[in-house]
Design a protein around this motif. Structure first.
Motif, PDB file in Angstrom:
ATOM      1  N   PRO A  90       0.849  -1.200   0.000  1.00 41.60           N
ATOM      2  CA  PRO A  90       0.000   0.000   0.000  1.00 41.60           C
ATOM      3  C   PRO A  90       0.878   1.241   0.000  1.00 41.60           C
ATOM      4  CG  PRO A  90       0.135  -0.916   2.197  1.00 41.60           C
ATOM      5  CD  PRO A  90       0.841  -1.889   1.292  1.00 41.60           C
ATOM      6  N   SER A  91       0.324   2.362  -0.388  1.00 36.31           N
ATOM      7  CA  SER A  91       1.111   3.600  -0.337  1.00 36.31           C
ATOM      8  C   SER A  91       1.253   4.097   1.093  1.00 36.31           C
ATOM      9  CB  SER A  91       0.467   4.676  -1.209  1.00 36.31           C
ATOM     10  OG  SER A  91      -0.859   4.945  -0.771  1.00 36.31           O
ATOM     11  N   PHE A  92       0.288   3.728   1.954  1.00 38.08           N
ATOM     12  CA  PHE A  92       0.315   4.146   3.363  1.00 38.08           C
ATOM     13  C   PHE A  92      -0.337   3.059   4.204  1.00 38.08           C
ATOM     14  CE2 PHE A  92      -1.847   5.916   7.034  1.00 38.08           C
ATOM     15  CZ  PHE A  92      -0.872   6.691   7.633  1.00 38.08           C
ATOM     16  N   ALA A  93       0.258   2.787   5.358  1.00 38.41           N
ATOM     17  CA  ALA A  93      -0.330   1.795   6.262  1.00 38.41           C
ATOM     18  C   ALA A  93       0.225   1.992   7.661  1.00 38.41           C
ATOM     19  CB  ALA A  93      -0.043   0.386   5.778  1.00 38.41           C
ATOM     20  N   ARG A  94      -0.617   1.644   8.640  1.00 40.74           N
ATOM     21  CA  ARG A  94      -0.169   1.628  10.034  1.00 40.74           C
ATOM     22  C   ARG A  94      -0.256   0.201  10.563  1.00 40.74           C
ATOM     23  NH1 ARG A  94      -3.409   6.518  10.780  1.00 40.74           N
ATOM     24  NH2 ARG A  94      -2.048   8.327  11.052  1.00 40.74           N
ATOM     25  N   SER A  95       0.721  -0.184  11.362  1.00 35.26           N
ATOM     26  CA  SER A  95       0.710  -1.495  12.001  1.00 35.26           C
ATOM     27  C   SER A  95       1.425  -1.387  13.333  1.00 35.26           C
ATOM     28  CB  SER A  95       1.394  -2.542  11.110  1.00 35.26           C
ATOM     29  OG  SER A  95       2.788  -2.310  11.053  1.00 35.26           O
ATOM     30  N   GLN A  96       1.513  -2.500  14.048  1.00 33.74           N
ATOM     31  CA  GLN A  96       2.224  -2.502  15.320  1.00 33.74           C
ATOM     32  C   GLN A  96       3.692  -2.159  15.131  1.00 33.74           C
ATOM     33  OE1 GLN A  96       1.499  -6.339  17.058  1.00 33.74           O
ATOM     34  NE2 GLN A  96      -0.558  -5.798  17.779  1.00 33.74           N
ATOM     35  N   ALA A  97       4.204  -2.439  13.940  1.00 38.06           N
ATOM     36  CA  ALA A  97       5.614  -2.149  13.664  1.00 38.06           C
ATOM     37  C   ALA A  97       5.861  -0.678  13.358  1.00 38.06           C
ATOM     38  CB  ALA A  97       6.094  -3.008  12.502  1.00 38.06           C
ATOM     39  N   GLY A  98       4.790   0.105  13.168  1.00 39.06           N
ATOM     40  CA  GLY A  98       4.949   1.521  12.864  1.00 39.06           C
ATOM     41  C   GLY A  98       4.179   1.929  11.627  1.00 39.06           C
ATOM     42  N   THR A  99       4.509   3.095  11.107  1.00 39.35           N
ATOM     43  CA  THR A  99       3.832   3.646   9.933  1.00 39.35           C
ATOM     44  C   THR A  99       4.668   3.401   8.686  1.00 39.35           C
ATOM     45  OG1 THR A  99       2.771   5.361  11.258  1.00 39.35           O
ATOM     46  CG2 THR A  99       2.900   5.744   8.896  1.00 39.35           C
ATOM     47  N   TRP A 100       4.012   2.921   7.654  1.00 40.25           N
ATOM     48  CA  TRP A 100       4.664   2.693   6.362  1.00 40.25           C
ATOM     49  C   TRP A 100       4.237   3.785   5.401  1.00 40.25           C
ATOM     50  CZ3 TRP A 100       7.669   0.088   2.845  1.00 40.25           C
ATOM     51  CH2 TRP A 100       7.285   0.140   1.502  1.00 40.25           C
ATOM     52  N   ARG A 101       5.193   4.451   4.800  1.00 39.11           N
ATOM     53  CA  ARG A 101       4.939   5.420   3.731  1.00 39.11           C
ATOM     54  C   ARG A 101       5.828   5.031   2.558  1.00 39.11           C
ATOM     55  NH1 ARG A 101       2.026   9.824   5.444  1.00 39.11           N
ATOM     56  NH2 ARG A 101       1.913  10.125   7.702  1.00 39.11           N
TER      57      ARG A 101
END
Length: 314
Positions: free
Chosen positions: A225-236
């Motif tokens: 995805p272009s953006f996602a949040r998870s327990q590991a943190g935020t992905w951009r």
């Protein structure tokens, strides 16, 4: 107020004849950015990017139904903040019932003759991202011996790899629900779908684990995805893709390939290529882009999706 929908449908009339009944009938570039319309068999899925009154929404849904001869039309509201609000405003953004016509909770539609389960009212994502159709077809024709399909969603890439003759295919996703959906897609094509080929969990953690095991794949597919949040943190994606590329390169066999997708209108193809090069360098690998794929013809003038095939050196 609305574009000439029958004319847009006529442009795509050959797709069902060629074995594709899930596709985009009207893209944003053809509707002045107001809406997109996807077809899934007898169902229409209307994605709204601008503000309309409730009455205008119904009027547009009725126009779509008439143009596509649909049994029902589902609505997806996609404001700019939709990706951040999807979990808290799910029923508003993706109403479970159709805006027009009869309910169809699940339907089987074809892409290049391959059946997929589509769930029009389930979520903002209905089971298949139709702009990646050429990329899935490329995977089927590439016939790699072994494939690692990350961010697998409903496993469209993995399924096409298996249909193309790949001897080993692993699908990774953070959602058990979509992996089970992917197993249902496999079953529609009569393919075995053992749980060991559908890996639940964080992609980055799985890439570390597979690298530690010494596993390598002839083709690694990256469709984050272009953006996602998870327990590991935020992905951009615009910041973190190089890190993903490095981990993918670590599990790519010598002379293997990586199919890298990025759905982000704000990142140019050149910037995407630079990020990926940086990731390869961090993994002490080298490679080059050998093919650039694009969304299908049902996405005229689309620039949001970048698809690069990387050939890694030995």
């Amino acid at each position: 107020m609305f574009p000439d929908l029958p004319r847009l449908f006529a442009r795509r009339a050959h797709l069902p004849e060629e074995g594709t009944t899930v596709y985009r009938a009207a893209h944003l570039t053809e509707t002045n950015g107001l809406f997109a319309l996807d077809v899934a068999g007898s169902v229409g899925v209307l994605s709204l990017y601008g503000l309309l009154t409730g009455e205008q929404e119904k009027e547009l849904a009725h126009a779509c139904a008439e143009a596509g001869d649909f049994s029902g039309v589902y609505l997806k509201r996609r404001p700019v903040e939709a990706k951040h609000a999807a979990n808290t405003q799910r029923d508003y953004l993706s109403p479970p019932d159709p805006l027009w016509g009869e309910a169809t909770p699940e339907i089987t539609a074809l892409e290049n003759g391959v059946p997929f389960l589509i769930r029009p009212g389930a979520d903002l994502s209905i089971g298949l991202f139709t702009d990646a159709r050429p990329a899935r077809q490329w995977v089927r024709q590439a016939t790699p011996a072994s494939v690692l399909n990350t961010f697998a969603y409903t496993c469209g890439f993995g399924l096409n790899a298996a249909l193309g003759g790949a001897q080993a295919v692993k699908n990774i996703d953070l959602s058990r629900k979509v992996l089970a959906w992917g197993q249902e897609n496999y079953a529609l094509s009569g393919l075995p779908a053992p749980d060991t080929d559908f890996l639940y969990g964080d992609v980055f953690e799985w890439l570390r684990r597979l690298h530690k095991r010494g596993e390598q794949y002839a083709l690694v597919i990256l469709d984050p995805p272009s953006f996602a949040r998870s327990q590991a943190g935020t992905w951009r994606a615009e910041k973190d893709y190089a890190r993903l590329a490095a981990q993918a390169a670590a599990v790519t066999a010598p002379d293997g390939q990586i199919l890298a997708l990025l759905n982000h209108a704000g990142v140019s193809p050149t910037a995407f290529e630079r990020m990926f090069h940086r990731g390869l360098e961090n993994a002490h690998r080298s490679g080059r882009v050998v093919e650039r794929l694009h969304p299908g013809e049902d996405y005229p003038q689309a620039t949001h999706l970048k698809v690069h095939v990387w050939q890694l050196d030995g």
